[in-house]
Every structure is written in C-alpha cells, then in structure tokens.
Design a protein around this motif. Structure first.
Motif, PDB file in Angstrom:
ATOM      1  N   PRO A  60       1.178  -1.359  -0.051  1.00 51.58           N
ATOM      2  CA  PRO A  60      -0.327   0.500   0.432  1.00 51.58           C
ATOM      3  C   PRO A  60       0.819   0.948   0.002  1.00 51.58           C
ATOM      4  N   ASP A  61       2.037   1.162   0.642  1.00 51.34           N
ATOM      5  CA  ASP A  61       2.927   2.292   0.909  1.00 51.34           C
ATOM      6  C   ASP A  61       3.383   2.635  -0.837  1.00 51.34           C
ATOM      7  N   GLU A  85      11.463   6.829  -7.126  1.00 50.85           N
ATOM      8  CA  GLU A  85      12.183   6.214  -6.545  1.00 50.85           C
ATOM      9  C   GLU A  85      11.887   4.646  -6.281  1.00 50.85           C
ATOM     10  N   ALA A  86      12.858   3.645  -6.209  1.00 50.39           N
ATOM     11  CA  ALA A  86      11.532   2.372  -5.778  1.00 50.39           C
ATOM     12  C   ALA A  86      12.201   1.871  -4.508  1.00 50.39           C
ATOM     13  N   VAL A  87      11.367   1.234  -4.018  1.00 52.69           N
ATOM     14  CA  VAL A  87      11.985   0.360  -2.525  1.00 52.69           C
ATOM     15  C   VAL A  87      11.672  -0.315  -2.580  1.00 52.69           C
ATOM     16  N   ILE A  88      12.559  -1.890  -2.479  1.00 50.33           N
ATOM     17  CA  ILE A  88      12.644  -3.084  -2.604  1.00 50.33           C
ATOM     18  C   ILE A  88      12.748  -3.576  -1.485  1.00 50.33           C
ATOM     19  N   GLU A  89      11.639  -4.220  -0.738  1.00 52.17           N
ATOM     20  CA  GLU A  89      11.827  -5.112   0.345  1.00 52.17           C
ATOM     21  C   GLU A  89      12.742  -6.516   0.041  1.00 52.17           C
ATOM     22  N   PHE A  90      13.933  -7.286   0.639  1.00 57.50           N
ATOM     23  CA  PHE A  90      14.446  -8.292  -0.101  1.00 57.50           C
ATOM     24  C   PHE A  90      14.781  -9.205   1.659  1.00 57.50           C
ATOM     25  N   ARG A  91      13.289 -10.035   1.188  1.00 61.75           N
ATOM     26  CA  ARG A  91      13.268 -11.351   2.573  1.00 61.75           C
ATOM     27  C   ARG A  91      13.804 -12.762   1.645  1.00 61.75           C
ATOM     28  N   ASN A  92      15.301 -13.675   2.982  1.00 56.16           N
ATOM     29  CA  ASN A  92      15.613 -14.619   2.147  1.00 56.16           C
ATOM     30  C   ASN A  92      14.362 -15.557   3.244  1.00 56.16           C
ATOM     31  N   LEU A  93      13.378 -16.014   2.408  1.00 61.05           N
ATOM     32  CA  LEU A  93      12.675 -17.446   3.606  1.00 61.05           C
ATOM     33  C   LEU A  93      13.334 -17.932   2.899  1.00 61.05           C
ATOM     34  N   GLY A  94      14.408 -18.590   2.398  1.00 55.14           N
ATOM     35  CA  GLY A  94      14.899 -19.966   1.444  1.00 55.14           C
ATOM     36  C   GLY A  94      15.761 -20.667   3.115  1.00 55.14           C
TER      37      GLY A  94
END
Length: 161
Positions: A60-61, A85-94
């Motif tokens: 949503p943000d 500006e692009a904001v990407i949160e990367f989560r390693n759930l591997g």
C-alpha cells in the motif's frame, strides 16, 4: 493420635463437578476456554504484519516485497515507474543464503543469511525489462530469476501525449 492442623483437600465429587477423566469434564473445560482461544487466535492474526510469503509484491505504501526461496523469487515480475524512487524489501525465506541483484541499476543486497531481510532503494532512469537474479553461483540456473519492468507512469504519459 495426631491432630490435623490443615483441612483435608480430598475431593468431594458431588460439590466440584465431573471427575477430570470423564468426557463431560473435557467438554466443560473446552467450553470455558473457547472465548479465550478465539480472542488469542484473532490477536495473533492481527500481529502477522506481512511476515509471510503471502505479503509479496506491491504494498500500500508503494514499496515492493520480494521473497527469495529455493529457487525462485516471489513475485518474479515487478513493475516500477521510470524516474521515481523504487523501494524493494528483499526477504530470504529459503534454506540457504540468497541475494537480489538488478545489474542495470547497480542494485545488490549482497549475500543474505536465512531469515534475513534488506531494503534497497534506486531510481530507474530508462523504460524496459531488466533481469532480477540471485547471483550466488548455481542459483539462477535452476530458475532464481525474475524481471523488473520499468514503465512510463500515467502522469508522464499524459504530459508527453
């Protein structure tokens, strides 16, 4: 004869209720705790805070959440407006280390441990489709790749047209 100082704690079945081993006791105990269990379930659901794999993609943000697992990104395509500006949160759930790299825009999280997350920010300056990869050797070959689609924003398209 020794005189008792403390009262007897023996159970009187007729005054306390069914014996703990009876099915009636189990049902009565469960019924008493049902409102508490329901409240606890609702509270835990409200505390989820986007920590699971179901919360990927556009948020949503306006930021993005990308999850890395074996051997995939979720989502594997993200659409970003050009010159914003692009904001990407990367989560390693591997179950092994992963990273997120977009070479065209010099974006790289670096190798990330299991369960960690990192936010990257960048401003794409050209429209097109660009590779999103896990650069750890042997990860992109089995499919740990994706696409960053940089598009004209609706405001820019109207201004140019």
């Amino acid at each position: 004869m020794t005189k008792r100082i403390f009262p007897s704690f023996r159970r009187k079945p007729e005054s306390i209720g069914p014996a703990p081993q009876s099915i009636g006791y189990v049902i009565l105990s469960a019924a008493k705790n049902l409102p508490l269990l329901l409240l606890l379930t609702l509270a835990l659901a409200a505390c989820n805070n986007n920590q699971d794999i179901g919360a990927t993609g556009l948020q949503p943000d306006g930021s993005y959440i990308v999850v890395g697992t074996e051997w995939a990104f979720e989502p594997d395509v993200i659409e970003i407006p050009v010159n914003r500006e692009a904001v990407i949160e990367f989560r390693n759930l591997g179950t092994v280390d992963h990273d997120l790299v977009i070479e065209e825009f010099s974006v790289a999280t670096g190798s990330m441990r299991i369960g960690s997350k990192k936010t990257v920010r960048f401003t794409p300056t050209k429209v097109g489709e660009f590779d999103l990869i896990c650069s750890i050797p042997g990860h992109s070959d089995p499919g740990m790749t994706g696409t960053v689609s940089v598009v004209e924003s609706p405001v820019q398209a109207v201004a140019q047209g």
